[in-house]
Write an enzyme that holds these catalytic residues in place. Structure first.
Site, PDB file in Angstrom:
ATOM      1  N   GLY A   1      -6.367   3.559  -2.955  1.00 18.07           N
ATOM      2  CA  GLY A   1      -5.175   4.372  -3.152  1.00 18.07           C
ATOM      3  C   GLY A   1      -4.857   5.334  -2.033  1.00 18.07           C
ATOM      4  O   GLY A   1      -4.124   6.300  -2.238  1.00 18.07           O
ATOM      5  N   SER A   2      -5.342   5.085  -0.832  1.00 17.13           N
ATOM      6  CA  SER A   2      -5.040   6.007   0.273  1.00 17.13           C
ATOM      7  C   SER A   2      -3.549   5.999   0.602  1.00 17.13           C
ATOM      8  O   SER A   2      -2.968   7.057   0.856  1.00 17.13           O
ATOM      9  CB  SER A   2      -5.887   5.680   1.510  1.00 17.13           C
ATOM     10  OG  SER A   2      -5.615   4.374   1.975  1.00 17.13           O
ATOM     11  N   ASN A   3      -2.916   4.848   0.590  1.00 16.89           N
ATOM     12  CA  ASN A   3      -1.470   4.802   0.816  1.00 16.89           C
ATOM     13  C   ASN A   3      -0.716   5.469  -0.343  1.00 16.89           C
ATOM     14  O   ASN A   3       0.270   6.174  -0.122  1.00 16.89           O
ATOM     15  CB  ASN A   3      -0.981   3.367   1.001  1.00 16.89           C
ATOM     16  CG  ASN A   3      -0.860   2.980   2.455  1.00 16.89           C
ATOM     17  OD1 ASN A   3      -0.331   3.727   3.264  1.00 16.89           O
ATOM     18  ND2 ASN A   3      -1.358   1.807   2.785  1.00 16.89           N
TER      19      ASN A   3
ATOM     20  N   LEU B   1      -2.645  -6.479  -5.163  1.00 18.61           N
ATOM     21  CA  LEU B   1      -2.977  -7.829  -4.733  1.00 18.61           C
ATOM     22  C   LEU B   1      -2.459  -8.959  -5.623  1.00 18.61           C
ATOM     23  O   LEU B   1      -2.556 -10.114  -5.242  1.00 18.61           O
ATOM     24  CB  LEU B   1      -4.499  -7.951  -4.567  1.00 18.61           C
ATOM     25  CG  LEU B   1      -5.110  -6.956  -3.569  1.00 18.61           C
ATOM     26  CD1 LEU B   1      -6.613  -7.179  -3.473  1.00 18.61           C
ATOM     27  CD2 LEU B   1      -4.461  -7.068  -2.208  1.00 18.61           C
TER      28      LEU B   1
ATOM     29  N   ILE C   1       3.716 -10.890  -7.919  1.00 21.59           N
ATOM     30  CA  ILE C   1       4.655 -10.277  -8.870  1.00 21.59           C
ATOM     31  C   ILE C   1       5.361 -11.382  -9.659  1.00 21.59           C
ATOM     32  O   ILE C   1       5.960 -12.287  -9.069  1.00 21.59           O
ATOM     33  CB  ILE C   1       5.676  -9.394  -8.124  1.00 21.59           C
ATOM     34  CG1 ILE C   1       4.961  -8.325  -7.284  1.00 21.59           C
ATOM     35  CG2 ILE C   1       6.658  -8.755  -9.110  1.00 21.59           C
ATOM     36  CD1 ILE C   1       4.056  -7.395  -8.059  1.00 21.59           C
TER      37      ILE C   1
ATOM     38  N   HIS D   1       2.617  -4.804   4.291  1.00 18.10           N
ATOM     39  CA  HIS D   1       1.636  -5.809   4.701  1.00 18.10           C
ATOM     40  C   HIS D   1       1.022  -5.378   6.032  1.00 18.10           C
ATOM     41  O   HIS D   1       1.748  -4.940   6.923  1.00 18.10           O
ATOM     42  CB  HIS D   1       2.303  -7.183   4.839  1.00 18.10           C
ATOM     43  CG  HIS D   1       1.322  -8.274   5.100  1.00 18.10           C
ATOM     44  ND1 HIS D   1       0.512  -8.777   4.113  1.00 18.10           N
ATOM     45  CD2 HIS D   1       1.006  -8.937   6.244  1.00 18.10           C
ATOM     46  CE1 HIS D   1      -0.266  -9.726   4.641  1.00 18.10           C
ATOM     47  NE2 HIS D   1       0.011  -9.834   5.925  1.00 18.10           N
TER      48      HIS D   1
END
Length: 187
Positions: free
Chosen positions: A12-14, A85, A88, A104
């Protein structure tokens, strides 16, 4: 007010970077973070940051409208995939046309598709002796990494780079550009 929902599968860094970016911007809020891993580190980050986070399983995502209904109930303006990952499903794409974006860690169309994520991408860049790589922010469609490109940023790759150093360069591009592109899309 515009409402973002972030989908994440890992650390979850982004997601944290996006949440922090919009924290002082009253016109945009991160309404929730959704994850498909009940042990994902992003859940700890959300708890610390005071952002609601929810886990869902594969049947709720792929075999029903549970997630779609949840997102509609939040009045979601934009769905942001940040290290998510799973492919969808079409019911989600149909419910939110041109409102789902992904980042990406390569310059698509190179190094995209099923199974191409994280260190696998960076190692492929190294193995193929690329002289540049970067990020691609794109709309999500029914195929992995094939949606219309919104934005790309590049970084040089030098012969002494390994997958880790390439990853660090790419992460810097992600942190710098992803929130700004989201903000632009919402304005």
């Amino acid at each position: 007010m515009k409402r973002i929902v972030i989908f994440a599968s890992g650390s979850g860094s982004n997601a944290e970077n996006i949440i922090s970016f919009f924290h002082e911007k009253p016109e945009v809020t991160v309404a929730a973070v959704l994850t498909n891993k009940n042990s994902a580190k992003v859940l700890e980050r959300c708890d610390r940051l005071g952002v609601p986070a929810f886990y869902f399983n594969k049947p709720a995502f792929k075999d029903s409208d549970t997630v779609v209904n949840f997102l509609q109930g939040l009045n979601t303006d934009l769905i942001v995939l940040a290290g998510f990952l799973w492919k969808i499903p079409s019911n989600l794409i149909d419910a939110f046309p041109n409102k789902i974006i992904n980042i990406h860690p390569a310059l698509l169309p190179k190094y995209g598709g099923k199974g191409m994520y994280g260190d696998k991408v960076h190692q492929a860049v190294k193995d193929n002796k690329e002289t540049e790589t970067g990020i691609t922010i794109h709309y999500v469609n029914e195929n992995y990494d094939e949606g219309a490109i919104i934005f790309q940023a590049k970084t040089n790759v030098i012969p002494s780079d390994d997958a880790n150093s390439i990853a660090q360069k790419v992460h810097q591009l992600e942190y710098e550009h992803f929130p700004r592109v989201i903000e632009k899309l919402l304005s």
